[in-house]
Motif scaffolding. Sequence first.
Motif, PDB file in Angstrom:
ATOM      1  N   UNK A   5     -13.270   0.652  -0.374  1.00 25.60           N
ATOM      2  CA  UNK A   5     -14.299   1.662  -0.680  1.00 25.60           C
ATOM      3  C   UNK A   5     -13.649   3.026  -0.924  1.00 25.60           C
ATOM      4  N   UNK A   6     -12.609   3.315  -0.149  1.00 26.61           N
ATOM      5  CA  UNK A   6     -11.875   4.577  -0.340  1.00 26.61           C
ATOM      6  C   UNK A   6     -11.356   4.639  -1.782  1.00 26.61           C
ATOM      7  N   UNK A   7     -10.772   3.532  -2.255  1.00 30.01           N
ATOM      8  CA  UNK A   7     -10.224   3.503  -3.617  1.00 30.01           C
ATOM      9  C   UNK A   7     -11.333   3.673  -4.661  1.00 30.01           C
ATOM     10  N   UNK A   8     -12.459   2.996  -4.427  1.00 36.99           N
ATOM     11  CA  UNK A   8     -13.598   3.094  -5.367  1.00 36.99           C
ATOM     12  C   UNK A   8     -14.091   4.527  -5.478  1.00 36.99           C
ATOM     13  N   UNK A   9     -14.264   5.156  -4.331  1.00 37.83           N
ATOM     14  CA  UNK A   9     -14.763   6.543  -4.323  1.00 37.83           C
ATOM     15  C   UNK A   9     -13.742   7.479  -4.970  1.00 37.83           C
ATOM     16  N   UNK A  10     -12.466   7.225  -4.708  1.00 34.84           N
ATOM     17  CA  UNK A  10     -11.421   8.067  -5.294  1.00 34.84           C
ATOM     18  C   UNK A  10     -11.447   7.931  -6.823  1.00 34.84           C
ATOM     19  N   UNK A  11     -11.654   6.717  -7.296  1.00 35.15           N
ATOM     20  CA  UNK A  11     -11.706   6.470  -8.748  1.00 35.15           C
ATOM     21  C   UNK A  11     -12.810   7.305  -9.385  1.00 35.15           C
ATOM     22  N   UNK A 295      -5.010  10.077  -3.107  1.00 33.12           N
ATOM     23  CA  UNK A 295      -6.089   9.129  -3.405  1.00 33.12           C
ATOM     24  C   UNK A 295      -6.915   8.871  -2.132  1.00 33.12           C
ATOM     25  N   UNK A 296      -6.231   8.646  -1.024  1.00 29.56           N
ATOM     26  CA  UNK A 296      -6.923   8.359   0.249  1.00 29.56           C
ATOM     27  C   UNK A 296      -7.775   9.548   0.680  1.00 29.56           C
ATOM     28  N   UNK A 297      -7.250  10.759   0.500  1.00 29.82           N
ATOM     29  CA  UNK A 297      -7.996  11.959   0.917  1.00 29.82           C
ATOM     30  C   UNK A 297      -9.198  12.199   0.018  1.00 29.82           C
ATOM     31  N   UNK A 298      -9.015  12.017  -1.293  1.00 31.01           N
ATOM     32  CA  UNK A 298     -10.146  12.197  -2.220  1.00 31.01           C
ATOM     33  C   UNK A 298     -11.214  11.127  -1.980  1.00 31.01           C
TER      34      UNK A 298
END
Length: 340
Positions: A5-11, A295-298
């Motif tokens: 989910x972190x990656x999806x939101x960062x994208x 990426x993780x922070x965004x």
Amino acid sequence: MDYNEVLERARERLAPHCLVCKECNGIACRGKVPGVGAKGTGNSFIRNYEYLSNVKVEMDTIYEYKGQDTSIELFGHTFKAPIFAAPIGGMRFNYDDRISELDYITAVVTGTVMAGCAAFTGDGADDICFLAPLEPIKSVNGLAVPTLKPWKNDKVFEKIKMAEEVGAMAVAMDIDSAGLIHLAKSGKPVFSKTVEELKEIAAYTKLPFIIKGIMSAKVAEKAALTGAYGIVVSNHGGRVLDNTPATCEVLPEIKQAVGDRVKVFVDGGIRTGADVFKALALGADAVLIGRPYAVAAFGGGAEGVRLYTEKLMYELKETMIMTGCADLGDITFDKVRIIK
Ligand SMILES: Cc1cc2nc3c(=O)[nH]c(=O)nc-3n(C[C@H](O)[C@H](O)[C@H](O)COP(=O)(O)O)c2cc1C
């Protein structure tokens, strides 16, 4: 929230600046500086990543099981793993102000500490890049490393004082920023440093001083003469010079040159716990990781940063189990094989 989910939101938040590629290898973002890419052809970033993927891990599961201890002592503190977030500054310059400097750095500084590790923080033309991290650093009792640009030494001393006042556990300088012309253009010139100037900085502060941006044994030898606590083998993620070798390519000869005189950190293309293992086998005491922490922070703020750090620690442990390593001292050169 989980890491996917972190990656999806960062994208969603980062496009088109960073595409959050399945492999963060420098290809989609080549040439994008300002932005998240590397300079020119993007070659230096790409080589960091590709070289590391040609380092293979030797399996060994015939040994007496003693568990896996990934902890490390650095700067007088114990960390759960030899993993640090690399300094990333300039949210306006590189990320189009999609997140404030303060929100970004708060996520990285607190998220890494929540996981038992820590972060380096950045600096830049805009004073906010150095100033924003100071309060978050204070709030985690100094468990972070402010990293200064190579300004004239009087300005360096002023900034070191600020870092000392918030109780930072160490200070660093990315000497490889000496060629960043945009800093001079904005009225904030940076300079190459002599051994004498670096000695002055190391002697000025009681904090451990780390020199970031070393890419050869010859230069590492000079850095080791300065009284610095450590060096970071780094090409700034390829952002300061096109066509450099990969950091992990030069790491073994640098470690051989400096031995145990200074701690050796490395960054560039390290993405997984297995990559951390490889970097340690090639001679590093600990690693820094850049873009994936952004990426993780965004994507998830401090929680995203914690999740990513824990994922790295889990993967490092997994690799240690599969190679017969009980602690970090067991991760030696013979645990990897470099293919052409
Ligand atoms: C957007 C961006 C900003 C950066 N800002 C800084 C900085 O302010 N100071 C610094 O020492 N390095 C800075 N770096 C370099 C990183 O600290 C690190 O050396 C590099 O990103 C490591 O490579 P990796 O991203 O492949 O892990 C920056 C890198 C990026 C991508």
